[in-house]
Design an enzyme around this catalytic site. Structure first.
Site, PDB file in Angstrom:
ATOM      1  CB  CYS A 135      -0.946  -0.007   1.205  1.00 24.71           C
ATOM      2  SG  CYS A 135      -2.052   1.414   1.223  1.00 24.71           S
ATOM      3  CB  CYS A 152      -0.894   2.684   4.013  1.00 24.46           C
ATOM      4  SG  CYS A 152      -2.260   1.902   3.168  1.00 24.46           S
ATOM      5  CG  ASP A 153       2.979   1.142   4.521  1.00 22.80           C
ATOM      6  OD1 ASP A 153       2.467   1.682   5.525  1.00 22.80           O
ATOM      7  OD2 ASP A 153       2.860  -0.067   4.272  1.00 22.80           O
TER       8      ASP A 153
END
Ligand code: FAD
Length: 279
Positions: A121, A124-125
């Site tokens: 992701c 997200c990261d």
């Protein structure tokens, strides 16, 4: 099972018809929409914040009267004409809307390094890799999305473009419609396969082109190619399995892997259930 676009659309339509719906979700409503900043719900259409779309779909299902249960489904048994979930309640109908996930098994060494350099992701990261080199592997819309997203943070983004996987489905051209500047400066290399992830945390990724094997240093590795349907882990095919279960959205083999098709599948499944429901 699954509160992504398919499960949410199906639940809203079934509940609106006055039937009792329980929606099992093991993470958060929205499914893959939670992994994407912006989506293009239809080819040629505008990009819109994926979180807003997820919120709207969740609201529809809640307003219509669907019951949300935050629980992972790990086992299903046939009980007479119904289905017992996780050894508990029995339901008359079963709709599998558990989506798809990246098949980490296709990327040797990736699974054991999730959270230590490997991620599925970028939304997200991505910020964790600020100023460091990252590699994306895969092809088509998802790989392009991950690479574009990572370009906001990383020092260098290399896309190792793998052969097209059967599970990728249609690409509505979402990323091709993004502003030119977001697509331009990253390096893409056509490869035959990813051979290894090394270091702990991750230090490099090795790939093969023909008979040549190369290694690139990387702090982050984002596999975005082949996908699998997680329900295959808990719903095994066999004589006792899904006579009347309905598989929708990304979980259904051969789909286009788009929000719109997931929702369309959900509405069609709801219609099937309404027709079968005792009056
Ligand atoms: C990087 C990326 C970019 C994308 N861009 C676009 C785009 O621009 N346009 C577009 O149309 N589509 C796009 N998509 C694809 C789109 O998001 C998916 O096709 C869509 O979300 C599929 O919906 P679904 O409901 O079938 O599955 P999912 O969204 O995968 O939802 C499945 C849900 O089931 C839950 N679940 C799974 N197993 C269980 C279990 N055992 N018990 C309980 N719950 C379970 C999961 O937690 C998840 O919430 C993109 C996807 C990605 C990854």
């Amino acid at each position: 099972v699954g509160a992504g676009p398919a499960g949410l659309a199906c639940s809203a339509a079934v509940a609106a018809a006055g039937l009792h719906v329980v929606l099992f979700e093991c993470t958060a409503p929205g499914g893959q929409l939670n992994q994407v900043g912006e989506v293009q719900a239809y080819a040629g259409g505008p990009f819109e914040p994926a979180a807003e779309l997820a919120g709207r779909l969740t609201e529809y299902a809640l307003n219509a009267g669907a019951e949300f249960r935050y629980e992972e489904v790990t086992g299903i048994d046939r009980v007479g004409p119904g289905w017992r979930l996780n050894g508990g309640e029995v339901f008359a109908e079963l709709v599998i809307a558990s989506g798809s996930e990246v098949d980490l098994g296709k990327y040797p060494g990736a699974e054991s390094r999730v959270g230590r350099g490997v991620s599925v992701c970028a939304t997200c990261d991505g910020p964790l890799f600020r100023g460091r080199p990252v590699i994306v592997a895969g092809c088509g819309r998802d790989a392009r999305y991950e690479a574009d997203e990572l370009r906001k943070y990383a020092s260098d983004v290399v896309l190792l473009r793998t052969p097209k996987a059967a599970t990728l489905g249609l690409e509505p051209g979402a990323q091709a419609a993004s502003p030119e500047a977001r697509l331009a400066p990253f390096r893409a290399i056509d490869v035959d396969e990813i051979v290894a992830c090394s270091g702990d945390p991750l230090e490099s990724v090795t790939y093969r082109v023909g008979t040549e094997v190369h290694t690139l240093p990387a702090a982050g590795f984002f596999p975005a190619g082949d996908r699998v349907s997680p329900h295959e882990r808990w719903l095994r095919p066999g004589p006792a399995s899904p006579a009347r279960s309905i598989i929708i959205g990304d979980a259904r083999p051969g789909g286009s892997r788009t929000v719109l098709e997931a929702m369309g599948d959900g509405v069609r499944a709801a219609q099937e259930i309404r027709v079968r429901a005792p009056s």
